[in-house]
Write an enzyme that holds these catalytic residues in place. Structure first.
Site, PDB file in Angstrom:
ATOM      1  N   SER A 154      -2.692  -5.095  -3.804  1.00  0.00           N
ATOM      2  CA  SER A 154      -2.016  -6.394  -3.839  1.00  0.00           C
ATOM      3  C   SER A 154      -2.026  -6.977  -5.249  1.00  0.00           C
ATOM      4  CB  SER A 154      -2.710  -7.368  -2.877  1.00  0.00           C
ATOM      5  OG  SER A 154      -2.610  -6.922  -1.551  1.00  0.00           O
TER       6      SER A 154
ATOM      7  N   ASP B 120      -3.858   6.909  -5.452  1.00  0.00           N
ATOM      8  CA  ASP B 120      -4.673   6.905  -4.240  1.00  0.00           C
ATOM      9  C   ASP B 120      -4.073   7.854  -3.210  1.00  0.00           C
ATOM     10  OD1 ASP B 120      -6.129   6.333  -1.967  1.00  0.00           O
ATOM     11  OD2 ASP B 120      -6.182   4.182  -2.323  1.00  0.00           O
TER      12      ASP B 120
ATOM     13  N   THR C 262      -2.258  -3.506   6.348  1.00  0.00           N
ATOM     14  CA  THR C 262      -2.596  -2.250   5.693  1.00  0.00           C
ATOM     15  C   THR C 262      -3.722  -1.492   6.394  1.00  0.00           C
ATOM     16  OG1 THR C 262      -1.789  -3.033   3.558  1.00  0.00           O
ATOM     17  CG2 THR C 262      -3.348  -1.212   3.524  1.00  0.00           C
TER      18      THR C 262
END
Length: 594
Positions: A23, A45, A505
């Protein structure tokens, strides 16, 4: 965000899983793009959720973001990068060497180590080769959770050490064989990271002791790599509106206490405080608002909040009877970093031990804090450990040298020792320890707090590749490795608890994890939703807005994802120590409403 006053070309975000790195990284990219800067946002990631936050499907190459015309984003897809890397290494030999030799080479490139090397190879190209990103004013790296990030940063040193010691000229290291040609690129990557005029390292944390401790540890280890231009962002800081709401006051107090007690080295850093966003951060508009305290009025959400409340879901205590029914076995707590896997694993282990069973609680997560969760307290029949990568690597290397090296001449031993200096050896050693921990469930309960989603799935999916790798080095297959997948697939032996939070998420990454597990023929036993506000008698408008926001995700889990679900309400006191952990599996939800 103060680091945007004079932004460097490269901005590198890191921190404990679940603190909001994505974010903050996305908001930074949008804010820079809004100043007409051309920006490339990159995720390294394996469990990236850039797509969801930005609201667009991304690939392995820069994709334009329509709502921010000068912003481009991409995911470094480990699987795709590994396939491309593998073909670069093996392709030239097709049709030249016998098929059996080519097949053997492909096997050497099939493990999770190849995934990591391939992702780092691409990462280094973007960071160390100026021509690769010449069209952009800024490059922002949204990195993986801390342990993985540090591994990415330290691999160049490990590989450099291997290359310096590789005097035999052999190429028996499989995935590492292609690194010699890349050495200069890796050196340039490390140089760029340590140049304070070029790179800023943004440490993202929450106002929580474990997240701040992790930020401090990361800061120290990065400083040892000469990455010293660091900035601290404390994300999701809550400020109560209704001082009569004991839960809101407790949440604010917990954050204030954590900030007051943060490690000393963090207090000296320039820092940015980001207020809690009650509705989550999804889409470009919400990213533009990140950092503003846009609180609702005291009555604006009362009707919506009350009308949309989900019917009561069962507590974690409802799972314990069935979990202990077999009398032994393995319980895995899995999920996105920062959702509370360690707490859930510790609470389940304590609950089982309190019933008189022998229990061993362990973790494969390099960033885990089991000792903190337990407050170093113990029950007589509960043992606690951590799978330490350095210890396991040393033990595994000694075992291989003792067995496979016993009848080798000096040159053969030199080749084997060279092979064991590969960073891949650590992956094999940790996997072996994981298999050993699972095998202990044949005569007692083993509760494993596993690594964040991407790493966990790599461990599970690479079982067959490790079968090949382990036999290549030691010429024999340990019983624990041979039986690992059958044990994980046996619902009477292994119970998987997917831990999540009632947020977009974590829920969607948990759903992806469930799909990956099912492809591996492992069926999750239950979902555990942590830090739920729904059962609580809250009155603070910001907390009520957050409670209204979570309803969508509680429904998504209970109605479309989980065959069985349990919740853990947000706790007035942090659930640490035996008493705090026991509270999670003995709570009567009706008491919370009185």
């Amino acid at each position: 965000m103060k680091f945007l006053d004079h932004p460097t070309r490269n901005l590198f975000f890191t921190g404990k899983g679940g603190v909001g790195k994505t974010s903050v990284a996305c908001a930074t990219a949008v804010k820079l793009a809004d100043t007409n800067k051309r920006v490339l946002l990159v995720s390294t990631d394996p469990a990236s959720n850039l797509d969801e936050v930005l609201g667009i499907t991304l690939g392995n190459h820069p994709t334009a973001i329509p709502e921010a015309p000068t912003l481009f984003a991409m995911n470094l897809d480990p699987e795709k990068s590994a396939a491309e890397y593998r073909e670069r290494m093996v392709g030239p030999y097709r049709g030249v060497l016998p098929e059996a030799a080519v097949a053997s080479m492909e096997e050497q490139f099939s493990g999770s180590c190849t995934l990591e090397i391939a992702a780092f190879d691409e990462f280094s190209r973007l960071l160390g080769d100026p021509s690769a990103t010449a069209e952009f004013d800024h490059v922002i790296f949204d990195t993986a959770p801390t342990g993985h990030t540090l591994r990415l940063l330290t691999l160049p040193s490990a590989w450099d050490g291997f290359m310096e010691q590789n005097t035999t000229g052999t190429s028996c290291l499989g995935p590492l064989a292609g690194l010699q040609a890349q050495q200069k690129l890796y050196q340039e990557s490390v140089k760029a990271l340590s140049d304070t005029a070029v790179t800023t390292l943004v440490l993202v944390a929450r106002a929580e002791p474990s997240a701040l401790r992790e930020a401090a540890r990361t800061s120290e280890e990065l400083a040892e790599l000469d990455v010293r231009n660091q900035h601290l962002v404390v994300n999701g800081v809550f400020q109560a509106i209704d001082s009569s709401d004991s839960y809101a006051v407790a949440l604010q107090h917990r954050g204030t206490t954590a900030l007051d007690a943060m490690p000393e080295q963090l207090k000296t850093f320039p820092h940015t405080i980001v207020p809690l966003s009650p509705n989550g951060i999804m889409g470009i508009d919400s990213l533009r608002r990140l950092g503003t305290a846009d609180a609702p009025s005291a009555t604006s959400l009362s009707d919506e909040d009350n009308n949309n409340r989900l019917e009561e879901l069962p507590p974690l205590s409802d799972l314990i009877d069935d979990l202990v029914a077999p009398g032994h076995g393995v319980i895995l707590a899995m999920g996105k970093g920062g959702v509370g896997k360690t707490t859930v694993a510790a609470a389940v282990a304590v609950a089982i031990a309190e019933r008189g069973y022998e229990v061993h609680l362990s973790t494969t997560d390099p960033a885990a804090h089991i000792a903190a969760a337990m407050n170093d307290e113990r029950l007589p029949n509960l043992s606690v450990s951590r799978i330490d990568p350095a210890e396991e690597t040393a033990k595994y290397s000694a075992e291989v040298l003792g067995k496979a090296g016993a009848n080798l001449d000096e040159q053969g031993k030199a080749l084997l020792e060279e092979d064991l200096r590969s960073p891949c050896t650590e992956e094999i050693a940790v996997f072996r320890a994981f298999a050993d921990a699972v095998s202990a469930g044949t005569n007692k309960f083993v509760v494993l707090d596993t690594a964040p989603t991407g790493h966990t799935v790599l461990l599970l999916d690479s079982a067959l590749a490790y079968h090949r790798e382990v036999t290549r080095q030691s010429s024999e297959m340990p019983e624990a490795v041979t039986n690992l997948l059958p044990r994980l697939r046996d619902p009477n032996f292994t119970r998987v608890l997917i831990v999540t939070l009632p947020e977009a998420t974590p829920v969607h990454e948990a759903a992806t994890l469930q799909r990956d597990l099912r492809r591996a023929e492992i069926e999750p036993y239950a979902w555990v939703i942590n830090q739920v506000l729904s059962p609580l008698p809250i009155t603070d408008p910001l907390m009520k807005q957050r409670r209204s926001y979570e309803q969508k995700y509680l429904r998504e889990v209970s109605e479309t994802q989980a065959s069985r679900v349990a919740i853990i309400p947000w706790q007035l006191e942090p659930p640490t120590g035996l008493q705090g952990l026991s509270r999670l599996t003995h709570s009567d939800l009706s008491i919370l409403k009185s």
